[in-house]
Scaffold this motif. Structure first.
Motif, PDB file in Angstrom:
ATOM      1  N   GLU A  47      -0.514  -7.793   1.368  1.00  0.00           N
ATOM      2  CA  GLU A  47       0.112  -6.480   1.482  1.00  0.00           C
ATOM      3  C   GLU A  47      -0.532  -5.465   0.541  1.00  0.00           C
ATOM      4  N   ARG A  48      -1.010  -5.912  -0.620  1.00  0.00           N
ATOM      5  CA  ARG A  48      -1.781  -4.998  -1.475  1.00  0.00           C
ATOM      6  C   ARG A  48      -3.052  -4.570  -0.760  1.00  0.00           C
ATOM      7  N   ALA A  49      -3.698  -5.522  -0.095  1.00  0.00           N
ATOM      8  CA  ALA A  49      -4.908  -5.206   0.651  1.00  0.00           C
ATOM      9  C   ALA A  49      -4.608  -4.233   1.791  1.00  0.00           C
ATOM     10  N   ARG A  50      -3.499  -4.442   2.469  1.00  0.00           N
ATOM     11  CA  ARG A  50      -3.114  -3.540   3.564  1.00  0.00           C
ATOM     12  C   ARG A  50      -2.915  -2.118   3.027  1.00  0.00           C
ATOM     13  N   GLY A  51      -2.261  -2.026   1.889  1.00  0.00           N
ATOM     14  CA  GLY A  51      -2.050  -0.718   1.286  1.00  0.00           C
ATOM     15  C   GLY A  51      -3.346  -0.049   0.867  1.00  0.00           C
ATOM     16  N   ASP A  52      -4.285  -0.835   0.311  1.00  0.00           N
ATOM     17  CA  ASP A  52      -5.572  -0.269  -0.094  1.00  0.00           C
ATOM     18  C   ASP A  52      -6.365   0.227   1.109  1.00  0.00           C
ATOM     19  N   LEU A  53      -6.361  -0.556   2.184  1.00  0.00           N
ATOM     20  CA  LEU A  53      -7.079  -0.128   3.387  1.00  0.00           C
ATOM     21  C   LEU A  53      -6.423   1.111   3.987  1.00  0.00           C
ATOM     22  N   ALA A  54      -5.085   1.111   4.024  1.00  0.00           N
ATOM     23  CA  ALA A  54      -4.364   2.269   4.558  1.00  0.00           C
ATOM     24  C   ALA A  54      -4.695   3.525   3.770  1.00  0.00           C
ATOM     25  N   GLU A  55      -4.784   3.406   2.447  1.00  0.00           N
ATOM     26  CA  GLU A  55      -5.115   4.568   1.617  1.00  0.00           C
ATOM     27  C   GLU A  55      -6.511   5.087   1.958  1.00  0.00           C
ATOM     28  N   ALA A  56      -7.472   4.179   2.138  1.00  0.00           N
ATOM     29  CA  ALA A  56      -8.825   4.599   2.480  1.00  0.00           C
ATOM     30  C   ALA A  56      -8.876   5.267   3.848  1.00  0.00           C
ATOM     31  N   LEU A  57      -8.005   4.831   4.756  1.00  0.00           N
ATOM     32  CA  LEU A  57      -7.947   5.399   6.101  1.00  0.00           C
ATOM     33  C   LEU A  57      -7.098   6.660   6.184  1.00  0.00           C
ATOM     34  N   GLY A  58      -6.328   6.928   5.149  1.00  0.00           N
ATOM     35  CA  GLY A  58      -5.407   8.051   5.204  1.00  0.00           C
ATOM     36  C   GLY A  58      -4.247   7.785   6.133  1.00  0.00           C
ATOM     37  N   ALA A  59      -3.723   6.559   6.082  1.00  0.00           N
ATOM     38  CA  ALA A  59      -2.642   6.140   6.979  1.00  0.00           C
ATOM     39  C   ALA A  59      -1.552   5.450   6.175  1.00  0.00           C
ATOM     40  N   GLY A  60      -0.456   5.111   6.841  1.00  0.00           N
ATOM     41  CA  GLY A  60       0.604   4.354   6.207  1.00  0.00           C
ATOM     42  C   GLY A  60       0.343   2.869   6.313  1.00  0.00           C
ATOM     43  N   ALA A  61       0.717   2.118   5.289  1.00  0.00           N
ATOM     44  CA  ALA A  61       0.442   0.680   5.273  1.00  0.00           C
ATOM     45  C   ALA A  61       1.089  -0.037   6.453  1.00  0.00           C
ATOM     46  N   ALA A  62       2.294   0.382   6.835  1.00  0.00           N
ATOM     47  CA  ALA A  62       2.998  -0.287   7.936  1.00  0.00           C
ATOM     48  C   ALA A  62       2.328  -0.056   9.282  1.00  0.00           C
TER      49      ALA A  62
END
Length: 347
Positions: A47-62
């Motif tokens: 889930e930390r990885a999901r959040g990091d990728l979401a931040e790079a994409l400019g999206a929400g982690a969910a």
């Protein structure tokens, strides 16, 4: 000089940050779906990885769904939807769409109805960057992500997908990102992982490497690494143009990825150039890595109006942040020498 890698659009070298994150993840024994301490530790890392990728994409982690790569993500986003696309799209997209969107001589696509269409952010062969219309149903960000600033939540796109190995992460992992409130019909059913969108135990090691690569890619963008790459690409093209005036640099008149140069030298087969450069110590390609092993002209270039013969004479050079000016100069010298031999034989 040691071998020089100039095929970053096919796959980027594994970043040290990604390698370190993957090694660390290998020490976690738990399954992310297990409720015991080991499982919770694995879940927390994912889930930390999901959040990091979401931040790079400019999206929400969910809104980020981990999959095996961009090909699976394309199927998840496109299958059964009857969307419209263009013949310049990757084969993983073309397999699911009706190819009826117009493409001009520069590789730019006209989209009449964004809500029923898919359009790539950037082309892997030409590097041509598209202007994505608001409300676009699906977009392939595989080549643009990491090289161009992106913000999914501001893009107006309903779904987009990316692949780890294009940004220096491991092969075999990718992600689909969805507009909040949208969902997809799972293609792989089973245990209901990834919020029911994609079953199967997640590739924790790959996901950890993907997120680390995304963080590093965001840092490169912020620090202007791709602006330096753009300057190197321009040096390369200017040098080659001076010696090969008949060579066409595809898409040069429009916005392109900063690292990509697709050159067409009429009469000089692309696969011949690839072999000659390989023997000289340079890794380049004749087009997309998914089709370069097939002896046929690029469908992208044919769609842009090039003849069958000229389309078969394309050579793609794609640079990366680790590419040096000395490597670009060495390649230019080797290519010009090979080009001179080609011209002498043709007389």
């Amino acid at each position: 000089m040691a071998r020089v890698y100039l095929d970053w659009n096919a796959t980027a070298p594994l970043r040290p940050e990604a390698r370190a994150a993957m090694v660390e993840a290998m020490d976690l024994v738990g399954n992310p779906s297990s409720v015991h301490a080991e499982g919770r530790a694995a879940k927390a890392l994912m889930e930390r990885a999901r959040g990091d990728l979401a931040e790079a994409l400019g999206a929400g982690a969910a809104d980020v769904v981990f999959v095996s790569g961009a090909t699976e993500a394309a199927a998840l986003a496109l299958a059964g939807r009857g969307l419209h696309g263009a013949a310049i799209e990757h084969d993983a997209v073309r397999a699911w769409v009706t190819e009826d969107l117009a493409v001009d001589a520069n590789g730019r696509v006209a989209v009449a109805d964004p809500g029923t269409s898919t359009l790539q952010l950037a082309n892997s062969e030409t590097g041509v960057v598209q202007d994505l219309p608001g409300g676009l149903a699906v977009s392939d960000w595989t080549q643009g992500f990491g090289k161009l600033p992106v913000a999914f939540d501001w893009s107006g796109v309903e779904m987009a997908f990316v692949s780890a190995h294009k940004i220096g992460g491991p092969k075999g992992v990718g992600a689909l990102v969805l507009r909040r409130g949208l969902d997809v019909d799972p293609r792989i059913r089973g245990g209901g992982q990834e919020m029911g969108r994609r079953s199967g135990t997640e590739n924790l090691v790959g996901i950890a490497g993907f997120a680390a690569a995304a963080r590093a890619a965001a840092r490169d963008l912020a620090e202007g690494a791709w602006e330096r790459v753009d300057k190197l690409r321009n040096i390369l093209e200017k040098t080659l143009e001076a010696s090969a005036r008949e060579t066409i640099f595809v898409g040069k008149g429009v916005s392109r990825l900063p690292n990509t140069s697709l050159m067409v030298t009429p009469g000089w087969k692309g696969e011949t150039q690839v072999m000659q450069m390989d023997l000289a110590g340079f890794a380049v390609s004749a087009g997309s890595a998914c089709s370069s092993g097939k002896v046929k002209a690029s469908s992208v270039l044919r769609t842009m109006g090039l003849s069958e013969g000229d389309a078969g004479c394309a050579l793609r050079v794609s640079l990366g942040p680790a590419t040096t000016e000395a490597e670009v100069t060495a390649f230019a010298e080797a290519w010009i020498a090979a080009h001179d031999r080609f011209r002498r034989r043709g007389r």
